[in-house]
Design an enzyme around this catalytic site. Structure first.
Site, short mmCIF file in Angstrom:
data_model
loop_
_atom_site.label_atom_id
_atom_site.label_comp_id
_atom_site.label_asym_id
_atom_site.label_seq_id
_atom_site.Cartn_x
_atom_site.Cartn_y
_atom_site.Cartn_z
N LYS A 34 43.14 -6.51 46.83
CA LYS A 34 44.00 -6.74 45.66
C LYS A 34 45.12 -5.71 45.68
O LYS A 34 44.87 -4.51 45.83
CB LYS A 34 43.18 -6.59 44.40
C1 5RP Z 1 42.43 -2.28 36.03
C2 5RP Z 1 42.52 -3.17 37.21
C3 5RP Z 1 42.85 -4.57 36.91
O1 5RP Z 1 41.79 -5.37 37.31
C4 5RP Z 1 44.09 -5.02 37.63
O2 5RP Z 1 45.12 -4.10 37.47
C5 5RP Z 1 44.50 -6.44 37.24
O3 5RP Z 1 44.93 -6.49 35.97
P1 5RP Z 1 46.46 -6.57 35.56
O4 5RP Z 1 46.92 -7.95 35.96
O5 5RP Z 1 46.45 -6.37 34.08
O6 5RP Z 1 47.20 -5.52 36.33
O7 5RP Z 1 42.33 -2.82 38.35
O8 5RP Z 1 41.88 -1.11 36.35
#
Ligand code: 5RP
Length: 295
Positions: A203
């Site tokens: 991610k």
């Molecule tokens: C928070 C995270 C979230 O899962 C990630 O950032 C995704 O959420 P957003 O779309 O709000 O950024 O890692 O610690």
């Protein structure tokens, strides 16, 4: 000896030439164990090859984030629209009805909050993740963090050992520190380091310039986080551009649960990710669904 210039001149990305997938529909995972592939096929839709993951793990470092104050009220109604949910084990046990039967990307590292230094994390216990039937284990990886880069890469590597042993995919979650620039060079390095150290998928964040190179140089699938809340049209544009540059989905939180109409928003995001709807048409879809809901 390693140097920090060897990636400046990198240019042979083979843009437009898909990485050979082998027998499995997701790149880099043809040789994975049956359990890993089966869990990935629950997270990613085998027809579109993509996923809409709903992230609501923010509380583990941010406390009661806007939109997550009462997850039973705000998040549970959204879960049925997601392909996969991403949350902490505390939230899973206390808020998510097991009958919803969604694959879970379990937040698998923890240790510090926004009040101190982020990223000083250790891994949670694998036995509990197995008990919770996690479909993926998600440790934070802080590439470029002067204090915790090594610690978080070690966490990822240990997590990848669990993947090999128990067949549960590792989702490398790239944390971008305040002083780091989210450009293609940084994101390319961060995602590649995750893949090299055993992440099954990664991610990261989208960047306007060169995101297709980030995707091409990462041998496993990439999903993008949404980041801070944007106007709905912009968030849909972000999702559209990421998918068109090769991302295999989104792991989106604030741009869904902080939307004016989260149920409409998650459906519009799904239409972009799975059906290739343009950002403009998806925004129209969002407006139509939101209008219908307000009647
Ligand atoms: C928070 C995270 C979230 O899962 C990630 O950032 C995704 O959420 P957003 O779309 O709000 O950024 O890692 O610690």
């Amino acid at each position: 000896m390693a140097d920090n210039e060897g990636n400046i001149e990198a240019k042979n990305y083979g843009i437009g030439i898909a990485q050979k997938c082998g027998s499995f529909f997701l790149k880099g995972n043809s040789h994975a164990d049956w359990g890993v592939q089966n869990r990935l096929a629950r997270i990613f839709n085998p027809k579109s090859g993509n996923t809409v993951m709903l992230a609501f793990d923010h509380g583990y470092i941010m406390g009661p984030t806007s939109g997550l104050e009462r997850m039973d009220l705000s998040i549970v109604p959204l879960i049925k629209y997601a392909d996969c949910i991403m949350c902490s084990r505390g939230t899973l046990r206390s808020v998510v009805p097991p009958e919803m039967n969604k694959p879970v990307a379990l937040r698998f590292s923890a240790g510090s909050t926004i009040l101190t230094e982020l990223n000083n994390e250790c891994l949670a216990g694998i036995e509990d993740a197995i008990k919770l039937d996690a479909a993926a284990l998600a440790p934070m990886v802080a590439i470029g963090d002067p204090n915790f880069e090594a610690l978080t890469i070690r966490n990822l590597a240990q997590c990848a050992d669990f993947t090999s042993r128990y067949g549960i995919p590792t989702l490398g979650v790239t944390a971008v520190g305040k002083n780091l620039v989210r450009d293609a060079r940084y994101l390319g390095l961060a995602t590649r380091v995750c893949a090299e150290n055993g992440a099954t998928f990664v991610k990261t964040y989208y960047c306007d310039e060169g995101f297709e190179k980030v995707v091409a140089a990462c041998p496993v699938p990439i999903v993008i986080a949404g980041g801070k809340k944007l106007p709905e049209a912009d968030a849909l544009e972000l999702a559209y551009k990421a998918i068109n540059s090769g991302a295999r989905g989104v792991d989106m939180g604030r741009n869904i649960f902080q939307s004016e109409n989260p149920v409409a928003m998650i459906q519009a995001v799904k239409a972009v990710v799975h059906k290739g709807l343009s950002a403009k048409d998806a925004y129209q879809m969002y407006c139509d669904l939101a209008k219908k809901a307000s009647k």
